[in-house]
Design a protein around this motif. Structure first.
Motif, PDB file in Angstrom:
ATOM      1  N   GLU B 482      -9.760   9.451  -9.737  1.00 36.88           N
ATOM      2  CA  GLU B 482     -10.001   8.055  -9.335  1.00 36.88           C
ATOM      3  C   GLU B 482      -8.654   7.361  -9.154  1.00 36.88           C
ATOM      4  O   GLU B 482      -8.206   6.617 -10.028  1.00 36.88           O
ATOM      5  CB  GLU B 482     -10.806   7.332 -10.425  1.00 36.88           C
ATOM      6  N   LEU B 483      -8.011   7.623  -8.054  1.00 36.94           N
ATOM      7  CA  LEU B 483      -6.679   7.047  -7.855  1.00 36.94           C
ATOM      8  C   LEU B 483      -6.741   5.874  -6.893  1.00 36.94           C
ATOM      9  O   LEU B 483      -7.531   5.886  -5.948  1.00 36.94           O
ATOM     10  CB  LEU B 483      -5.744   8.124  -7.287  1.00 36.94           C
ATOM     11  N   VAL B 484      -5.914   4.911  -7.148  1.00 39.81           N
ATOM     12  CA  VAL B 484      -5.861   3.759  -6.250  1.00 39.81           C
ATOM     13  C   VAL B 484      -4.403   3.437  -5.946  1.00 39.81           C
ATOM     14  O   VAL B 484      -3.499   3.854  -6.669  1.00 39.81           O
ATOM     15  CB  VAL B 484      -6.507   2.504  -6.883  1.00 39.81           C
ATOM     16  N   ARG B 485      -4.208   2.698  -4.871  1.00 37.01           N
ATOM     17  CA  ARG B 485      -2.865   2.227  -4.575  1.00 37.01           C
ATOM     18  C   ARG B 485      -2.736   0.813  -5.115  1.00 37.01           C
ATOM     19  O   ARG B 485      -3.567  -0.033  -4.839  1.00 37.01           O
ATOM     20  CB  ARG B 485      -2.656   2.227  -3.069  1.00 37.01           C
ATOM     21  N   MET B 486      -1.708   0.605  -5.912  1.00 34.72           N
ATOM     22  CA  MET B 486      -1.469  -0.731  -6.433  1.00 34.72           C
ATOM     23  C   MET B 486      -0.232  -1.306  -5.742  1.00 34.72           C
ATOM     24  O   MET B 486       0.812  -0.665  -5.699  1.00 34.72           O
ATOM     25  CB  MET B 486      -1.233  -0.687  -7.949  1.00 34.72           C
ATOM     26  N   ASN B 487      -0.395  -2.512  -5.214  1.00 39.27           N
ATOM     27  CA  ASN B 487       0.731  -3.181  -4.564  1.00 39.27           C
ATOM     28  C   ASN B 487       1.248  -4.301  -5.442  1.00 39.27           C
ATOM     29  O   ASN B 487       0.484  -4.932  -6.165  1.00 39.27           O
ATOM     30  CB  ASN B 487       0.291  -3.784  -3.230  1.00 39.27           C
ATOM     31  N   ILE B 488       2.534  -4.532  -5.355  1.00 36.74           N
ATOM     32  CA  ILE B 488       3.108  -5.699  -6.012  1.00 36.74           C
ATOM     33  C   ILE B 488       3.489  -6.669  -4.889  1.00 36.74           C
ATOM     34  O   ILE B 488       4.115  -6.266  -3.907  1.00 36.74           O
ATOM     35  CB  ILE B 488       4.372  -5.305  -6.811  1.00 36.74           C
ATOM     36  N   MET B 489       3.068  -7.900  -5.036  1.00 37.92           N
ATOM     37  CA  MET B 489       3.354  -8.881  -3.996  1.00 37.92           C
ATOM     38  C   MET B 489       4.184 -10.026  -4.558  1.00 37.92           C
ATOM     39  O   MET B 489       3.971 -10.456  -5.689  1.00 37.92           O
ATOM     40  CB  MET B 489       2.053  -9.427  -3.438  1.00 37.92           C
ATOM     41  N   ALA B 530       5.159 -16.675  -6.727  1.00 37.28           N
ATOM     42  CA  ALA B 530       4.014 -15.998  -7.345  1.00 37.28           C
ATOM     43  C   ALA B 530       4.248 -14.498  -7.293  1.00 37.28           C
ATOM     44  O   ALA B 530       4.607 -13.954  -6.255  1.00 37.28           O
ATOM     45  CB  ALA B 530       2.739 -16.345  -6.584  1.00 37.28           C
ATOM     46  N   ILE B 531       4.068 -13.834  -8.443  1.00 42.20           N
ATOM     47  CA  ILE B 531       4.190 -12.380  -8.493  1.00 42.20           C
ATOM     48  C   ILE B 531       2.801 -11.846  -8.805  1.00 42.20           C
ATOM     49  O   ILE B 531       2.195 -12.241  -9.809  1.00 42.20           O
ATOM     50  CB  ILE B 531       5.145 -11.936  -9.605  1.00 42.20           C
ATOM     51  N   GLN B 532       2.300 -10.977  -7.951  1.00 43.00           N
ATOM     52  CA  GLN B 532       0.938 -10.491  -8.158  1.00 43.00           C
ATOM     53  C   GLN B 532       0.891  -8.984  -8.055  1.00 43.00           C
ATOM     54  O   GLN B 532       1.638  -8.368  -7.302  1.00 43.00           O
ATOM     55  CB  GLN B 532       0.020 -11.077  -7.078  1.00 43.00           C
ATOM     56  N   ALA B 533      -0.029  -8.407  -8.834  1.00 44.30           N
ATOM     57  CA  ALA B 533      -0.349  -6.992  -8.682  1.00 44.30           C
ATOM     58  C   ALA B 533      -1.735  -6.951  -8.085  1.00 44.30           C
ATOM     59  O   ALA B 533      -2.615  -7.701  -8.513  1.00 44.30           O
ATOM     60  CB  ALA B 533      -0.313  -6.277 -10.016  1.00 44.30           C
ATOM     61  N   ALA B 534      -1.931  -6.101  -7.076  1.00 45.19           N
ATOM     62  CA  ALA B 534      -3.218  -6.084  -6.394  1.00 45.19           C
ATOM     63  C   ALA B 534      -3.648  -4.672  -6.067  1.00 45.19           C
ATOM     64  O   ALA B 534      -2.825  -3.791  -5.793  1.00 45.19           O
ATOM     65  CB  ALA B 534      -3.134  -6.906  -5.114  1.00 45.19           C
ATOM     66  N   ILE B 535      -4.965  -4.470  -6.129  1.00 46.68           N
ATOM     67  CA  ILE B 535      -5.549  -3.240  -5.595  1.00 46.68           C
ATOM     68  C   ILE B 535      -6.372  -3.697  -4.405  1.00 46.68           C
ATOM     69  O   ILE B 535      -7.334  -4.453  -4.567  1.00 46.68           O
ATOM     70  CB  ILE B 535      -6.454  -2.560  -6.630  1.00 46.68           C
ATOM     71  N   GLY B 536      -5.974  -3.275  -3.219  1.00 52.10           N
ATOM     72  CA  GLY B 536      -6.634  -3.784  -2.025  1.00 52.10           C
ATOM     73  C   GLY B 536      -6.470  -5.296  -1.998  1.00 52.10           C
ATOM     74  O   GLY B 536      -5.361  -5.806  -2.134  1.00 52.10           O
ATOM     75  N   ASN B 537      -7.587  -6.012  -1.870  1.00 48.05           N
ATOM     76  CA  ASN B 537      -7.501  -7.472  -1.824  1.00 48.05           C
ATOM     77  C   ASN B 537      -7.660  -8.089  -3.196  1.00 48.05           C
ATOM     78  O   ASN B 537      -7.607  -9.302  -3.344  1.00 48.05           O
ATOM     79  CB  ASN B 537      -8.592  -8.037  -0.912  1.00 48.05           C
TER      80      ASN B 537
END
Lengths: 381, 600
Positions: B482-489, B530-537
């Motif tokens: 169950e892997l996902v891509r996590m983005n830092i914005m 703003a610093i955010q961590a997101a998976i998809g939206n």
């Protein structure tokens, strides 16, 4: 080449732990030698540099210049008048620290020619004065101020420091009120900067919880602006307030890039030659004294400004003043328009609410004053 | 030299157990190295290796020895690289030998890495005999260690040689044991050539030099040889041995070890494990065990000073000349500019390359967080591999992902078992076995996802066990995960250099960790950040850096404008070194610190 004279007196009764100025503890003999060295240096300087017209201001800064004997001040002013000419209307300021002056002495300074006094009050709160390592109490500061009035001074400025360790906003408000109660013509308001190499730097880390945080420091700055402006003072420069007509002519000269000759250990000069020449004397007292004793002008390397350097200075010095800078002044100095030179930066800073335009002038907003370093950096080559 | 007088052997030891020093003593004793030529630890050539006390490239050396039986022998010492990343290379070097010296520190005993290499040796049918080193140390406890070797490894150790390579104790006994215990090679010198290529490197004057062990046949200068995996043929321009300096010989024959220079241009064409035969008289079958080595761990290398990009490219090309196991491809990052995506065998390999780039080529680099190679099963049924989170297709195109698993052997004193088990569980490990090797030493075997290992497993293992654990691993297989891509914005802009592929269950904590760390590192800007961590939206963590409100210099030092200006210049200089992400300026140091988010 210059119209103003600065004399640095690098002696104090005791060195304050937050101070990064050139200064050391004084002795009577040391002061005497120093005053004679200053006279000698002035003589040497007069061979090389010429005043554009009679001096418009003279400023004794320090250190604690009020440690000098009033007769020494008199001799220096006399000599300056002889060598460079001294305008009858010239502003002649002496920095004085409470605890080093009484009425008699102040009167003597006035007779010697001093017509403006800058009192290093810093605070009206005794524990704070103790923490700052000052030699005087709040009562002595008030006493010195009254003595100056009685000695006949009609142009007195006082210095206050805010953002001090453990200072609160109500404490700062009380400082401002006590300053106003004295009714000085001029008030300088400095935020404490913990300078590298001072005992304060060892005592307080940049993020020490004892120092007011950014929000509180901003609130103190704004409080001073509100309170002093309401009391009729003009906030005419980032750190300076004055009653109408009582702005410091000498300091305004720095922001307008007037030429000034700086004499004494650690003093700096700016000569109007080409785009301007800057140089400074050694901060080391012995090096300074020895050079003059050997008949040399003691200053270090001269820095000849380029057109770009001068433009940058024009901006970051001129913008310190509430009146800001004028299109016509810039064009006159550089033969090119302000917008052609700095249009992009000006537009960006205006959009960010840091600058505003008023007629053909541009000046800092209140927010811009607080963030002035960020603004100024845009104009460097 | 008659084949019966040849002995080919390796030294198997844990880092720090004294392999290189022992090799020096053997060289000195046999006169291969005069005192004048002597340079400590002859076998480890590179500075880096000497500093770290580990061997990266295998070296080999021929020793002439007159034994107590009065006969002259030729002993070929084949060195092996000493780290888990190079297991395959170790196995090929061992395959070139008939025997091995198992060197164990007489006070520290058997370590996981030793064990792994002993098993490799036994798999290759090597005759292994033990040597207890450092017996001169006060803490030496030969009795206990002998018992340990017998219990843990299961080889007879009652007559282990007691030695101190540092003091030169036991050198003669070791040489005698090599002659007596290790079998002579076998092979027919007149059969078609069949030789194992067990090491290769690039020499700027002579091209690629390969090291071979001949199993059958003879190889002469001028022979036309063929490498069986690529079917490419070359002329053997030079044939020789290291004694330990390069010495040309007319021919090498079955059982012997030596070098061949054959005008090979690229080390990638001289693959370790390949079989060398003659073009016109080929052996029937290639030697077993050949594998193409593929990078397992990838990270982006970016010059801190963008002007160093060209230098970085040249440096990578130079390193690649000598190391076919690492790869590099140009890569662009919005945040970091131009750099390279590099592939390594493992973490140590990555560190070594990075250090060499910085030290030998004077580069300042930013290394992005290491990642492993994932298999993406697209909804179309197509399978692609990716080695960067930024290459992961959008979720709607992905059926599922697979990640590489390894089998980890962790060797640890029993008081740390609890902590290590907890760590392995936390890192999504699947327990396979816990073995008490002795009442106080435990071997913990776990199946684990490699991406957890490359993240921070090794550092954590070390801190939990106060440095007493040793880790060895081998690659197992790919497993669906169950892997996902996590983005830092940052203010809504994805910072590509910080994107990562992570297990869904870990994303929340890791995301929170990253953004709170970044909050500390990002200086206040003229506006709120703003610093955010997101998976998809979906935003899974958020922090805010408040806007800067005050940056003012109040006092003018008696007209010292120059000083004021210098302060402003310093500030402006600082800005130049900032990396821009959207409208936010990030200091270089913040990037470095964020990428190293492993201290906890």
């Amino acid at each position: 080449m210059f119209t103003r004279l600065y004399l640095h007196i690098p002696f104090c009764r005791r060195k304050c732990p937050y101070c990064a100025f050139v200064s050391q503890e004084s002795t009577a003999a040391g002061l005497d030698v120093y005053a004679r060295t200053l006279l000698a240096e002035m003589g040497l300087a007069a061979h090389t540099f010429t005043a554009e017209r009679p001096l418009e201001s003279v400023y004794f800064g320090g250190g604690t210049p009020s440690l000098l004997d009033p007769r020494q001040i008199g001799r220096i002013l006399k000599r300056a008048g002889d060598l460079f000419g001294l305008d009858r209307e010239a502003e002649i300021t002496l920095e004085a620290n409470p605890g080093t002056v009484d009425m008699e002495r102040l009167a003597a300074f006035r007779s010697a020619g001093v017509n403006r006094l800058s009192l290093g009050v810093q605070s009206f709160h005794d524990p704070m004065l103790a923490a700052l390592g000052r030699i005087h109490s709040a009562a002595e500061a008030r006493e010195a101020f009254r003595a100056a009035r009685m000695a006949g001074f009609t142009n007195i400025g006082i210095d206050l420091i805010h953002a001090l360790p453990e200072q609160t906003l109500p404490m700062w408000r009380s400082e401002l009120e006590q300053a106003l109660a004295l009714g000085p013509e001029h008030i300088s308001v400095y935020g404490l900067t913990v300078e590298e190499g001072t005992p304060f730097a060892q005592r307080y880390d940049v993020d020490s919880p004892l120092l007011p945080d950014e929000d509180l420091a901003v609130a103190m700055f704004e409080e001073a602006d509100d309170v002093l402006t309401a009391a009729g003072y003009e906030h005419y420069e980032i750190a300076n307030y004055a009653l109408p007509g009582r702005r410091s002519a000498h300091n305004s000269g720095y922001w307008r890039r007037d030429g000034y000759l700086g004499l004494g250990c650690g003093a700096h000069s700016f000569l109007r030659q080409g785009y301007g020449v800057r140089f400074g004397n050694p901060a080391d007292l012995d090096a300074y004294t020895d050079a003059v004793a050997q008949g040399h002008l003691p200053h270090g390397e001269e820095q000849r400004l380029t057109r770009q350097d001068a433009m940058a200075e024009f901006m970051f010095l001129g913008l310190r003043m509430a009146d800001g800078i004028g299109e016509s002044g810039f064009r006159q100095a550089f033969g090119i328009g302000l917008n052609e030179t700095f249009g992009v930066a000006l537009a960006k800073l205006t959009a960010q609410g840091l600058l505003e335009a008023a007629g053909d002038r541009v000046c800092l907003t209140r927010r811009g004053m607080l963030l002035s370093n960020q603004v100024f950096a845009h104009f460097l080559p | 030299m008659a084949i019966s007088r040849l002995r080919n052997f390796s030294i198997i030891a844990h880092i720090d157990h004294g392999k290189s020093t022992l090799a020096d003593r053997l060289l000195e004793y046999t006169g291969a190295l005069s005192d004048r030529e002597k340079q400590d630890q002859f076998l480890d050539k590179m500075d880096l290796e000497r500093e770290r006390g580990i061997t990266i490239k295998a070296q080999t050396v021929r020793l002439n020895y007159r034994a107590d039986d009065g006969n002259d022998y030729v002993l070929n010492l084949i060195d092996t690289p000493g780290h888990v990343d190079f297991t395959y290379e170790v196995s090929r070097s061992l395959a070139a030998c008939e025997g091995g010296l198992l060197v164990v520190d007489a006070s520290q005993g058997v370590e996981a890495q030793t064990l792994a290499n002993v098993y490799l040796a036994l798999d290759n049918n090597l005759e292994v005999f033990p040597v207890l080193n450092k017996i001169d140390l006060p803490a030496a406890d030969p009795e206990r260690v002998i018992q340990e070797i017998e219990e843990i490894i299961g080889i007879d150790a009652h007559d282990a040689v007691l030695a101190s390579a540092k003091e030169g104790i036991g050198t003669h006994e070791i040489l005698e044991e090599i002659v007596k215990k290790i079998p002579a090679p076998t092979g027919d010198p007149s059969a078609p050539l069949k030789a194992l290529l067990f090491d290769s490197w690039y020499d700027q004057y002579q091209g690629v030099i390969i090291l071979v062990r001949l199993f059958e046949g003879t190889l002469k200068k001028g022979d036309k040889i063929q490498l069986m995996s690529t079917n490419r043929s070359y002329e053997a321009l030079k044939v020789g041995v290291f004694a330990p300096v390069m010495l040309e010989v007319p021919a090498l024959s079955a059982g012997e070890v030596g070098f061949v220079i054959a005008g090979i241009k690229d080390v990638a064409d001289a693959k370790v494990g390949d079989t060398v035969t003659l073009l016109n008289r080929q052996c029937e079958r290639a030697l077993a065990g050949f594998k193409e080595v593929k990078p397992m761990v990838f990270s982006g290398l970016y010059p801190i000073d963008t002007a160093q990009y060209e230098q970085l490219r040249d440096a990578l090309a130079k390193l690649k000349l000598n190391d076919s196991s690492f790869s590099y491809e140009p890569e662009t990052s919005v945040a970091l500019g131009f750099g390279y995506r590099c592939g390594f065998l493992g973490l140590l390999h990555m560190e070594i390359i990075q250090e060499r780039l910085e030290r030998e080529f004077g580069l300042d680099l930013i290394t992005t967080a290491p990642t492993v190679v994932y298999k993406v099963h697209r909804v179309t049924g197509e399978v692609v591999t990716i080695e960067s989170a930024n290459l992961l297709p959008e979720p709607q195109f992905v059926d599922y992902l697979e990640e590489p698993f390894i089998l980890a052997h962790i060797h640890v004193p029993n008081e740390f078992v609890g902590g290590v088990l907890a760590l392995c569980e936390e890192k999504r490990g699947v327990q396979r076995e816990i073995k008490y090797l002795t009442p106080t030493r435990v071997m913990i075997i776990y199946e684990m996802p490699l991406n957890e290992i490359v993240l921070d497993f090794y550092d954590k293992l070390k801190s939990i066990t106060k440095g007493y654990a040793s880790l060895d691993y081998e690659h197992l297989d790919y497993r669906r995960s169950e892997l996902v891509r996590m983005n830092i914005m940052i203010n809504g802009e994805v910072v590509d250099a910080l994107s990562l592929i992570i297990h869904r269950d870990k994303a929340y904590f890791r995301g929170r960790d990253l953004v709170s760390k970044m909050k500390e590192l990002i200086p206040r800007q003229m506006f709120e950040v703003a610093i955010q961590a997101a998976i998809g939206n979906k935003i899974i963590a958020r922090e805010t850096v408040k806007a800067m409100r005050k940056d003012v210099l109040a006092k003018c030092y008696g007209g010292d404008i120059t000083r004021k200006r210098k302060l402003l210049e310093k500030q402006k200089e600082g800005k130049k070194r900032m990396k821009n992400v959207g409208n936010v300026e990030l200091p270089q140091e913040a990037f470095l610190a964020i990428l190293k988010v492993d201290d906890k």
